[in-house]
Design a protein around this motif. Structure first.
Motif, PDB file in Angstrom:
ATOM      1  N   UNK A 186      47.965 -21.522  73.236  1.00 45.83           N
ATOM      2  CA  UNK A 186      48.113 -21.839  74.655  1.00 45.83           C
ATOM      3  C   UNK A 186      47.424 -20.799  75.529  1.00 45.83           C
ATOM      4  N   UNK A 187      47.517 -19.529  75.143  1.00 49.49           N
ATOM      5  CA  UNK A 187      46.822 -18.481  75.907  1.00 49.49           C
ATOM      6  C   UNK A 187      45.324 -18.751  75.972  1.00 49.49           C
ATOM      7  N   UNK A 188      44.754 -19.152  74.848  1.00 53.44           N
ATOM      8  CA  UNK A 188      43.307 -19.390  74.794  1.00 53.44           C
ATOM      9  C   UNK A 188      42.922 -20.573  75.679  1.00 53.44           C
ATOM     10  N   UNK A 189      43.680 -21.664  75.617  1.00 56.24           N
ATOM     11  CA  UNK A 189      43.397 -22.807  76.487  1.00 56.24           C
ATOM     12  C   UNK A 189      43.455 -22.384  77.949  1.00 56.24           C
ATOM     13  N   UNK A 190      44.446 -21.563  78.283  1.00 54.77           N
ATOM     14  CA  UNK A 190      44.619 -21.144  79.673  1.00 54.77           C
ATOM     15  C   UNK A 190      43.480 -20.243  80.152  1.00 54.77           C
ATOM     16  N   UNK A 191      42.765 -19.595  79.243  1.00 55.60           N
ATOM     17  CA  UNK A 191      41.616 -18.778  79.659  1.00 55.60           C
ATOM     18  C   UNK A 191      40.562 -19.630  80.359  1.00 55.60           C
ATOM     19  N   UNK A 192      40.410 -20.870  79.922  1.00 56.11           N
ATOM     20  CA  UNK A 192      39.422 -21.755  80.532  1.00 56.11           C
ATOM     21  C   UNK A 192      39.998 -22.732  81.529  1.00 56.11           C
ATOM     22  N   UNK A 193      41.294 -22.956  81.472  1.00 56.53           N
ATOM     23  CA  UNK A 193      41.954 -23.942  82.339  1.00 56.53           C
ATOM     24  C   UNK A 193      43.254 -23.336  82.868  1.00 56.53           C
ATOM     25  N   UNK A 194      43.152 -22.365  83.766  1.00 62.98           N
ATOM     26  CA  UNK A 194      44.348 -21.603  84.156  1.00 62.98           C
ATOM     27  C   UNK A 194      45.410 -22.409  84.887  1.00 62.98           C
ATOM     28  N   UNK A 195      45.017 -23.487  85.588  1.00 61.40           N
ATOM     29  CA  UNK A 195      46.000 -24.231  86.381  1.00 61.40           C
ATOM     30  C   UNK A 195      46.030 -25.721  86.059  1.00 61.40           C
ATOM     31  N   UNK A 196      45.256 -26.180  85.084  1.00 58.67           N
ATOM     32  CA  UNK A 196      45.287 -27.603  84.738  1.00 58.67           C
ATOM     33  C   UNK A 196      46.655 -27.979  84.172  1.00 58.67           C
ATOM     34  N   UNK A 197      47.186 -29.141  84.504  1.00 57.59           N
ATOM     35  CA  UNK A 197      48.421 -29.583  83.867  1.00 57.59           C
ATOM     36  C   UNK A 197      48.251 -29.606  82.346  1.00 57.59           C
TER      37      UNK A 197
END
Length: 391
Positions: free
Chosen positions: A260-271
C-alpha cells in the motif's frame, strides 16, 4: 466490403491498445503484456509469466466508418495433462460500447501443462485471421476485447475504411489487482469477467491487473500500480497467499503495508479500496497449500483441496478468515492518516448464500453466473452512490 472505401492496414500500436502496460515486438506482430518489461525481468515464476501475458481487460479501441474488420492473431492455447480440453478463447467486438460480434481463433501455439510434474512445453502452430462483417455503415467507436485467458499476439489490423484512435478514455480509469478470480477464471468471455462487468456498470475505464495465482504482494506489481495512471484503485488480496502457502502472518502484515505504501507513492490521494477474498469454504479456516484433485477427472472435473492443518494457525499459518481480520485491522489503522483508504469484505460480493445457489465448481473458482453476481455487487458497493470508488 464497402466498395466506397479503400481497404487499409493499420499497425497495432500503443495508441490503439488499452489495458496493457507494454507491447512486445514479436515475429508475428506485437504481444500485449500487463506487466512492463522491467517488472517481468524481476520475475522467475512461470505461472506469473504466463498469466501476465494473458490479456484480461486488454482491448483494441479505434474510431472508423468500416463495415468489415480483420485482425490477424496468434493465440497460445493451454492444454492441461489429464484434464478435458479447454474452450477456445473468445474475442468480443463492441460497437459504441455495445456487444456486436464474437469470434474464436483456430490454430495457434499450444502450451501443454502437467500440473503433477510441474512442467510446461510449447508446440508452435499457425496464426489465424478474425473477420467481423456487417458492422454499421457509419463512424463509430469499436473495441475488440482480447481473450482474458489466452495469450494473443496481434498482427495486421485491416479495415475497409480508415482508422483513428479514440481520443482518451473519456472516463475515470479504474486500476484493479487481484487473483485468478479477478483475472477472469471461468467467465464466459472477456467482457463478462467480474471486473469488466463492474467497470461497464460503473462507467469507468478498466485496467485489470488480476493475475491468476499471482496476487502475492510482489513489490514489482505494487511499483507497476504506482506508475500506472489511474483515478480509482482496488486491490483484492487473500486467496493466492493462502493457497500457495507463501508466508506467515509475521511476513504478511508488513508486506501489505509495503504494498500500500508503494501504491501511495504514485497515487497519494486516489480512492484506494482493499478487498478481501470471496467465500472459499476449503480455505476459510484451513491453511494452504492448495493442490489439484484428479479423483473426478474421468467426469471432466478437476477439483482443488486444502492440504494444510487448521491447527497450524497457531503457528502463524494463514487462512482466509485470518487474512480478512488482519486486512480490516490494517485499513482501520492506516485510515486514521489516509482518509481515502477503504475496506470491503469479499463475502459481501459472494458469501454463504451465494455458495449455496452458485457453488464453486472446482471448490476454488466462480463460474460464469457467479462472475455476473460478483460484478453487479461490486459495481453497486464500490461505484454506486456513496461507494468508495464512486466516479
Amino acid at each position: 466490403m464497402n466498395p466506397t472505401h479503400d481497404w487499409s492496414t493499420t499497425p497495432v500500436t500503443t495508441n490503439l491498445v488499452r489495458g496493457a502496460a507494454d507491447l512486445e515486438q514479436t515475429p508475428h506482430g506485437v504481444l500485449p503484456h500487463r506487466l512492463p518489461a522491467w517488472a517481468r525481468a524481476q520475475n522467475t515464476d512461470g505461472q506469473l509469466a504466463m498469466v501476465e501475458s494473458q490479456p484480461s481487460g486488454v482491448r483494441l479501441a479505434f474510431r472508423t466508418g468500416a463495415t468489415t474488420v480483420e485482425l490477424d492473431v496468434l493465440p497460445t492455447k493451454r492444454d492441461y495433462v489429464g484434464a478435458p480440453p479447454r474452450p477456445d478463447g473468445v474475442y468480443e467486438l463492441l460497437v459504441d460500447g455495445r456487444p456486436a460480434r464474437r469470434a474464436t481463433a483456430t490454430g495457434g501455439n499450444t502450451l501443454t501443462i502437467d500440473m503433477l510434474a510441474g512442467t510446461a512445453e510449447t508446440t508452435p502452430g499457425p496464426a489465424d485471421t478474425l473477420r467481423f462483417e456487417g458492422l454499421p455503415d457509419r463512424v463509430k467507436d469499436i473495441e475488440i476485447w482480447l481473450p482474458h485467458n489466452e495469450t494473443t499476439e496481434l498482427g495486421a489490423l485491416r479495415t475497409d475504411a480508415p482508422v483513428e484512435p479514440v481520443p482518451g478514455p473519456g472516463r475515470k480509469v479504474w486500476l484493479h489487482h487481484g487473483s485468478s478470480i479477478s483475472h477472469g477464471s471461468d467467465a464466459a468471455g472477456p467482457t463478462t469477467t467480474w471486473p469488466a462487468l463492474a467497470a461497464s456498470r460503473g462507467g469507468v475505464d478498466l485496467v485489470n491487473l488480476g493475475l491468476g495465482g499471482s496476487a502475492l504482494l510482489d513489490p514489482f506489481t505494487a511499483r507497476t500500480m504506482r506508475d500506472t495512471p489511474a483515478d480509482l484503485i482496488s486491490v483484492k488480496l487473500g486467496i493466492n497467499i493462502v493457497n500457495s502457502d507463501l508466508m506467515r502472518l509475521r511476513a504478511f502484515t508488513p508486506a501489505v503495508h509495503g504494498f500500500l505504501d508503494t501504491i501511495r507513492e504514485g497515487h497519494p490521494t486516489a480512492p484506494l479500496l482493499v478487498v478481501s477474498s470471496i467465500l472459499c469454504p476449503i480455505h476459510e479456516d484451513t491453511p494452504g497449500p492448495c493442490a489439484p484433485d484428479f479423483s473426478e477427472v474421468s467426469s471432466g472435473r478437476i477439483l482443488f483441496r486444502a492440504m494444510g492443518d487448521p491447527a497450524e494457525r497457531a503457528a502463524g499459518k494463514l487462512t482466509l478468515n485470518v487474512i480478512r481480520e488482519e486486512l480490516a485491522r490494517i485499513v482501520i489503522q492506516r485510515a486514521a492518516r489516509d482518509p481515502h483508504l477503504f475496506y470491503l469484505d469479499g463475502r459481501e460480493l459472494y458469501g454463504e448464500a451465494d455458495f449455496a445457489k452458485l457453488p464453486l465448481p472446482d471448490q476454488l473458482h466462480p463460474d460464469a453466473a457467479a462472475h455476473h453476481r460478483i460484478g453487479e455487487r461490486f459495481a453497486e458497493l464500490a461505484f454506486g452512490p456513496g461507494g468508495p470508488l464512486a466516479p
